[in-house]
Design a protein around this motif. Sequence first.
Motif, PDB file in Angstrom:
ATOM      1  N   TYR A  18      31.531  11.800 -12.389  1.00 43.16           N
ATOM      2  CA  TYR A  18      32.547  12.353 -13.291  1.00 43.16           C
ATOM      3  C   TYR A  18      32.733  11.450 -14.507  1.00 43.16           C
ATOM      4  N   ALA A  19      32.833  10.132 -14.261  1.00 40.19           N
ATOM      5  CA  ALA A  19      33.159   9.190 -15.337  1.00 40.19           C
ATOM      6  C   ALA A  19      32.094   9.189 -16.429  1.00 40.19           C
ATOM      7  N   VAL A  20      30.813   9.234 -16.050  1.00 43.40           N
ATOM      8  CA  VAL A  20      29.766   9.241 -17.081  1.00 43.40           C
ATOM      9  C   VAL A  20      29.843  10.529 -17.897  1.00 43.40           C
ATOM     10  N   GLY A  21      30.082  11.654 -17.226  1.00 41.45           N
ATOM     11  CA  GLY A  21      30.188  12.920 -17.944  1.00 41.45           C
ATOM     12  C   GLY A  21      31.415  12.987 -18.826  1.00 41.45           C
ATOM     13  N   ARG A  22      32.513  12.470 -18.344  1.00 43.04           N
ATOM     14  CA  ARG A  22      33.763  12.496 -19.108  1.00 43.04           C
ATOM     15  C   ARG A  22      33.640  11.651 -20.376  1.00 43.04           C
ATOM     16  N   ALA A  23      33.088  10.443 -20.234  1.00 39.96           N
ATOM     17  CA  ALA A  23      32.935   9.573 -21.396  1.00 39.96           C
ATOM     18  C   ALA A  23      32.003  10.212 -22.424  1.00 39.96           C
ATOM     19  N   LEU A  24      30.900  10.784 -21.952  1.00 38.77           N
ATOM     20  CA  LEU A  24      29.943  11.400 -22.869  1.00 38.77           C
ATOM     21  C   LEU A  24      30.548  12.623 -23.550  1.00 38.77           C
ATOM     22  N   SER A  25      31.332  13.392 -22.808  1.00 37.14           N
ATOM     23  CA  SER A  25      31.938  14.595 -23.388  1.00 37.14           C
ATOM     24  C   SER A  25      32.906  14.247 -24.518  1.00 37.14           C
ATOM     25  N   VAL A  26      33.632  13.147 -24.365  1.00 32.85           N
ATOM     26  CA  VAL A  26      34.562  12.716 -25.410  1.00 32.85           C
ATOM     27  C   VAL A  26      33.797  12.203 -26.625  1.00 32.85           C
ATOM     28  N   GLU A  27      32.760  11.417 -26.377  1.00 30.95           N
ATOM     29  CA  GLU A  27      31.985  10.850 -27.482  1.00 30.95           C
ATOM     30  C   GLU A  27      31.272  11.941 -28.293  1.00 30.95           C
ATOM     31  N   LEU A  28      30.839  13.009 -27.620  1.00 34.36           N
ATOM     32  CA  LEU A  28      30.128  14.092 -28.305  1.00 34.36           C
ATOM     33  C   LEU A  28      31.037  15.269 -28.663  1.00 34.36           C
ATOM     34  N   ASN A  29      32.339  15.137 -28.308  1.00 37.08           N
ATOM     35  CA  ASN A  29      33.314  16.192 -28.595  1.00 37.08           C
ATOM     36  C   ASN A  29      32.875  17.531 -27.996  1.00 37.08           C
ATOM     37  N   GLN A  30      32.519  17.470 -26.712  1.00 43.76           N
ATOM     38  CA  GLN A  30      32.059  18.642 -25.981  1.00 43.76           C
ATOM     39  C   GLN A  30      32.899  18.826 -24.719  1.00 43.76           C
ATOM     40  N   PRO A  31      33.058  20.067 -24.251  1.00 44.46           N
ATOM     41  CA  PRO A  31      33.765  20.270 -22.992  1.00 44.46           C
ATOM     42  C   PRO A  31      32.953  19.757 -21.811  1.00 44.46           C
ATOM     43  N   LEU A  32      33.644  19.315 -20.775  1.00 46.37           N
ATOM     44  CA  LEU A  32      33.004  18.824 -19.552  1.00 46.37           C
ATOM     45  C   LEU A  32      33.178  19.845 -18.438  1.00 46.37           C
ATOM     46  N   HIS A  33      32.078  20.134 -17.722  1.00 49.93           N
ATOM     47  CA  HIS A  33      32.126  20.993 -16.544  1.00 49.93           C
ATOM     48  C   HIS A  33      31.435  20.273 -15.387  1.00 49.93           C
ATOM     49  N   LEU A  34      31.927  20.506 -14.190  1.00 46.86           N
ATOM     50  CA  LEU A  34      31.405  19.837 -13.001  1.00 46.86           C
ATOM     51  C   LEU A  34      30.555  20.805 -12.187  1.00 46.86           C
ATOM     52  N   ASN A  35      29.297  20.430 -11.991  1.00 46.60           N
ATOM     53  CA  ASN A  35      28.397  21.223 -11.161  1.00 46.60           C
ATOM     54  C   ASN A  35      28.568  20.777  -9.712  1.00 46.60           C
ATOM     55  N   ILE A  36      29.190  21.619  -8.892  1.00 45.53           N
ATOM     56  CA  ILE A  36      29.454  21.253  -7.499  1.00 45.53           C
ATOM     57  C   ILE A  36      28.587  22.054  -6.528  1.00 45.53           C
ATOM     58  N   SER A  37      27.496  22.608  -7.007  1.00 45.11           N
ATOM     59  CA  SER A  37      26.654  23.459  -6.165  1.00 45.11           C
ATOM     60  C   SER A  37      26.039  22.704  -4.987  1.00 45.11           C
ATOM     61  N   ARG A  38      25.866  21.396  -5.125  1.00 44.82           N
ATOM     62  CA  ARG A  38      25.251  20.627  -4.037  1.00 44.82           C
ATOM     63  C   ARG A  38      26.157  20.500  -2.810  1.00 44.82           C
ATOM     64  N   PHE A  39      27.412  20.886  -2.942  1.00 41.51           N
ATOM     65  CA  PHE A  39      28.323  20.812  -1.796  1.00 41.51           C
ATOM     66  C   PHE A  39      28.294  22.086  -0.945  1.00 41.51           C
ATOM     67  N   ASN A  40      27.503  23.061  -1.343  1.00 41.36           N
ATOM     68  CA  ASN A  40      27.459  24.325  -0.597  1.00 41.36           C
ATOM     69  C   ASN A  40      27.028  24.122   0.846  1.00 41.36           C
ATOM     70  N   ASN A  41      26.099  23.213   1.077  1.00 42.51           N
ATOM     71  CA  ASN A  41      25.621  22.943   2.436  1.00 42.51           C
ATOM     72  C   ASN A  41      25.718  21.453   2.758  1.00 42.51           C
ATOM     73  N   TYR A  42      26.784  20.844   2.295  1.00 41.66           N
ATOM     74  CA  TYR A  42      26.953  19.402   2.454  1.00 41.66           C
ATOM     75  C   TYR A  42      27.944  19.142   3.587  1.00 41.66           C
ATOM     76  N   HIS A  43      27.537  18.325   4.555  1.00 42.91           N
ATOM     77  CA  HIS A  43      28.368  18.145   5.743  1.00 42.91           C
ATOM     78  C   HIS A  43      28.819  16.706   5.966  1.00 42.91           C
ATOM     79  N   LEU A  44      28.549  15.821   5.014  1.00 39.93           N
ATOM     80  CA  LEU A  44      29.013  14.448   5.133  1.00 39.93           C
ATOM     81  C   LEU A  44      30.317  14.270   4.360  1.00 39.93           C
TER      82      LEU A  44
END
Length: 295
Positions: free
Chosen positions: A17-43
């Motif tokens: 999250y932190a790397v995406g958030r910092a980059l989104s502010v520096e580039l003045n772009q919205p940030l979205h979180l891709n959480i698709s990897r949690f669809n079958n995540y059991h840990l």
Amino acid sequence: MIITTLHGGLGNQMFQYAVGRALSVELNQPLHLNISRFNNYHLHNGFELAKIFFGPMSIASTTHMREVLGWRAYPLLQGLLNRQAFTFLRGGNYVVEPHFHYWPEIRNASADVVLIGYWQSEKYFQSRESLIRNDFSFRLPISERNAKIAKEMQDCNSVSLHVRRGDYLETKSSASIHALCSADYYQMAIKQICERVKNPKLFIFSDDIPWVKSNLKIEIPCDFIDHNRGSESYNDMRLMSYCRHHIIANSSFSWWGAWLGKSNKQIVFYPKNWFRELKYDTSDLTPSSWIAINA
């Protein structure tokens, strides 16, 4: 738009999250979180950020992914794109972390990009430290029991000590990467804390308290924190952040517990050998003021 891909436990999600958030502010772009990897995540406890923290947590939709990646957005293709052999298919909108240590070329990322990796260095977001700390303010009210412990931590020379064993022992993928911190590491760190801090008190966090009690010789006051379990386990990180000093494990969870610490004079000890193998360059893993112990 900036899309950062989340996976792993809470500490890993925070770095991503932190790397995406910092980059989104520096580039003045919205940030979205891709959480698709949690669809079958059991840990661990799955995707936790939105429940725990105040930061903006917009979830990336299939439409968002297609807007940035086009034909590369199909999940099966992304599995191939993550492989080194298919680098030529990524284009400038699909950025995979090339190595473990800090990668300065992240600054040249496209304004429309999907980020894949762990990004475990504060150098990725150091220029936005205040923003990240604000985003990682805890959303849910602290319980009465934890509030009492936090108050005690603030009133003494408190030292958090984290021992992580569980998945590092029991999960094959984790055990192959992460070595367990030895009892010698903790004994050396405790010794150095006692030399540097007057009247310290340990607050011990672990998924294996019996091992701690059997293997560590502790001759200073200490409390064992073992009640924050399951979906409430993030409260251990919250309590760690109230301590004045820290002895962390080779774990992103206690890394963040120390980084979120509220004392500007804190002492933080960490294990020099973060991974089982020495092929990873960990020179950018910790802030320069933290102290490595080789044990």
